[in-house]
Design an enzyme around this catalytic site. Structure first.
Site, PDB file in Angstrom:
ATOM      1  CG  HIS A   1       1.818   5.889   6.165  1.00 23.43           C
ATOM      2  ND1 HIS A   1       1.412   5.708   4.863  1.00 23.43           N
ATOM      3  CD2 HIS A   1       1.176   4.954   6.894  1.00 23.43           C
ATOM      4  CE1 HIS A   1       0.558   4.695   4.810  1.00 23.43           C
ATOM      5  NE2 HIS A   1       0.393   4.221   6.027  1.00 23.43           N
TER       6      HIS A   1
ATOM      7  CE  LYS B   1      -4.346  -1.536   1.031  1.00 22.80           C
ATOM      8  NZ  LYS B   1      -4.770  -1.538   2.430  1.00 22.80           N
TER       9      LYS B   1
ATOM     10  CG  HIS C   1      -0.818   7.747   2.504  1.00 16.46           C
ATOM     11  ND1 HIS C   1      -1.143   8.476   3.615  1.00 16.46           N
ATOM     12  CD2 HIS C   1      -1.474   6.563   2.627  1.00 16.46           C
ATOM     13  CE1 HIS C   1      -1.977   7.771   4.368  1.00 16.46           C
ATOM     14  NE2 HIS C   1      -2.180   6.608   3.792  1.00 16.46           N
TER      15      HIS C   1
END
Ligand code: ARG
Length: 570
Positions: free
Chosen positions: A133, A127, A130
């Site tokens: 985070h 994933k 981004h």
């Protein structure tokens, strides 16, 4: 380092029989109005025991301590003993400690002999890593540093999300539409596109969901082909995450993620069962938490597969056994508040008194000026792209400003990435905030570039005086030259650094440090503008250089707690 409040409390304790130094320390106030002194001691409480008017007690105490070298003067005003600290004595003890401790100034030892686990970042593999985070990653890394600075032994853990039904989907999608070269070239963006496609296709053909579930079950049972694919997704993802961690200068002692605990879950289930905590509900296993005002915790689903919460329980047992922690800190978004409350409660119900040592440190959301993100739709902003853009924009700004640097590339990185970290750690962690380029890269606001620039300014003052790398020492210095308004303000802020760091660690709040080093930078800039530093008089010049060195060192130490470098030139 000497602790002035403690010293005063001890002095007073020698005069006051009925109270201990610790009691007195709690009673000592810092008056809002500096005309009332730097510290004040109220005597109301003593009146009863001593059978005297509080004013008289205050007058007696004032008289008995006024000769101490710590004080410039001591006054009795009504029931208060107002103490004015001798500025030069205070500057001497503060700057003496900075000279002696250097890079360790600000550190204390409250956590000596104890171990803290700090778990942070913990992204999900395959994933995007981004912009959201950044919060757990940077707040967690800073809390780890704050704990080290207060004497704790720290273990840094990344609880990777490398387990769950989404890997069934990913494998199905890869087999149907995937391509090895594409994944290797750009792993996460490519895997993400498969994931998006899976959801689009599953809308039309729901049987894909069943296929994904079956594939995940195979993976759980250790089927070789599925396991190999999953391992490949994991290692390709980690390569990408590591690039970002390197840019941020953030590291971990272990990347044992959720999958690491899969074989440790049956034992947890057995124990829950043996302790009578498990209940069956529509085929699923739950722990009833209604008596504690919470929804039930799902331990296994009706198809027997385990859940997030079960892996957290297994992980907690493993960590206790492996690291013997005194505290286990989870830096995880506030959306997961209930999750942590639930499983901390389960630990307690299982009879583990160390449940109280598990701490969830939540934080709010970061959003972008342009609007929200969504993984499923593929609308995301990658953290790596943000960091690269920050370096790029910084390079433009410093080229335009004609900044003095030996290594443009290095400076753009130090300042650009530092700016993003600093903005992140300026906000109270629990607050939501909007990521703003204008705020991040402003060289004049309360920003990373501003603080780093102030450090470089102090470095250049020392260089111009030929005092770069000098080993400063307070003995024999005439500190009257730096006890004017601007200088003394700065000394007071430097004195407080160790308290501020300890307070930030206690509150799990790096922004306390961020704000304090902005204050130090502002105070140094005021001193720099108000006073001429490189004067002819040697004694005056040396005292001012000493203060410059101390401010520079304190800023560098503060920045290090935020994973930031302190440039010598900029
Ligand atoms: N991987 C999770 C997520 O991205 C965060 C893990 C938090 N840590 C934990 N021990 N549950 O939401």
């Amino acid at each position: 380092m000497r602790n002035v409040k403690k010293e005063i409390a001890e002095l007073l304790a020698a005069q006051v029989e009925s109270l201990t130094a610790e009691d007195i320390e709690k009673l000592i106030e810092i008056p809002a109005d500096p005309k009332m002194g730097d510290y004040a001691f109220p005597c109301f409480r003593l009146a009863k025991v001593m059978r005297k008017a509080p004013q008289m007690i205050a007058a007696d105490i004032a008289k008995s301590i006024e000769g101490n070298t710590l004080f410039e003067k001591v006054e009795q005003v009504n029931a208060y003993v107002n103490m004015f600290i001798d500025k030069q004595e205070f500057a001497r003890l503060t700057l003496g400690a900075v000279c002696e401790q250097g890079g360790a100034y600000g550190n204390t030892e409250g956590g000596k002999g104890k171990t803290a686990i700090v778990e942070y970042s913990s992204p999900n593999i395959a994933k995007p890593f981004h912009i959201g985070h950044i919060r757990s990653t940077v707040i967690g890394a800073s809390i780890a540093k704050l704990y080290e600075a207060t004497g704790w032994n720290v273990v840094r853990l990344n609880h990777l999300g490398d387990y769950g039904t989404q890997f069934g989907k990913m494998i199905v999608a890869y087999r149907k539409w995937g391509n090895k070269e594409d994944v290797e070239k750009e792993p996460i963006k490519t895997l993400l596109s498969y994931y998006v496609k899976f959801h689009e296709e599953a809308e039309k053909d729901p049987s894909l969901e069943d296929e994904a579930r079956e594939t995940f079950t195979k993976l759980e049972l250790g089927a070789p082909e599925e396991t190999e694919l999953w391992q490949w997704f994991r290692s390709e993802s980690l390569k990408e995450f590591s690039r970002v961690y390197d840019m941020l200068d953030i590291h971990f002692d272990s990347y044992n993620g959720e999958s690491f605990y899969s074989d440790k879950m049956p034992a947890v289930l057995d124990e829950l069962k043996a302790k009578g905590l498990l209940q069956e509900s529509q085929g699923a296993q739950i722990v009833d938490l209604e008596p504690y005002g919470m929804t039930p915790a799902l331990i296994t689903k009706s198809d027997g597969s385990s859940l997030y919460i079960t892996r957290d329980l297994a992980a907690a047992f493993y960590r206790k056994k492996t690291y013997h922690f005194d505290k286990c800190i989870y830096v995880v978004a506030s959306q997961q508040n209930l999750h942590f409350q639930q499983w901390f409660k389960i630990l307690e119900l299982m009879g583990y008194e160390w449940a109280k040592d598990c701490v969830h440190v939540p934080f709010g959301l970061v959003s972008l000026e342009e609007g929200t993100m969504s993984t499923r739709s593929g609308r995301v902003v990658f953290l790596e792209d943000v960091l690269k853009a920050a370096v790029e924009k910084t390079r433009e700004i410093i080229e335009e400003k004609g900044v003095n640097t030996d290594n443009m590339e290095e400076t753009a990185k130090t300042v650009g990435i530092g700016a993003v970290i600093f903005q992140e750690l300026s906000n109270y962690r629990i607050k939501d905030y909007v990521f703003s380029w204008d705020k991040v890269l402003n060289f004049d606001g309360e920003t990373g570039p501003y603080v780093q620039y102030t450090h470089a300014r102090a470095a250049s003052v020392l260089r111009n005086a030929g005092a770069e790398g000098r080993k400063f020492d307070v003995s024999g210095m005439d500190l009257s030259y730096i006890c004017g308004d601007a200088g003394y303000e700065l000394v007071k802020l430097l004195y407080r650094l160790p308290e501020v760091v300890a307070d930030a660690a206690d509150k799990y709040e790096p922004s306390v440090v961020t704000r304090h080093i902005v204050d130090i930078a502002q105070a140094y800039n005021k001193f720099y503008h108000d006073e001429r530093i490189l004067v002819d008089d040697e004694a005056e010049k040396n005292a001012k250089l000493l203060l410059t060195y101390a401010a520079k060192q304190a800023i560098a130490n503060g920045l290090a707690l935020l994973m930031m470098k302190a440039p010598e030139k900029m």
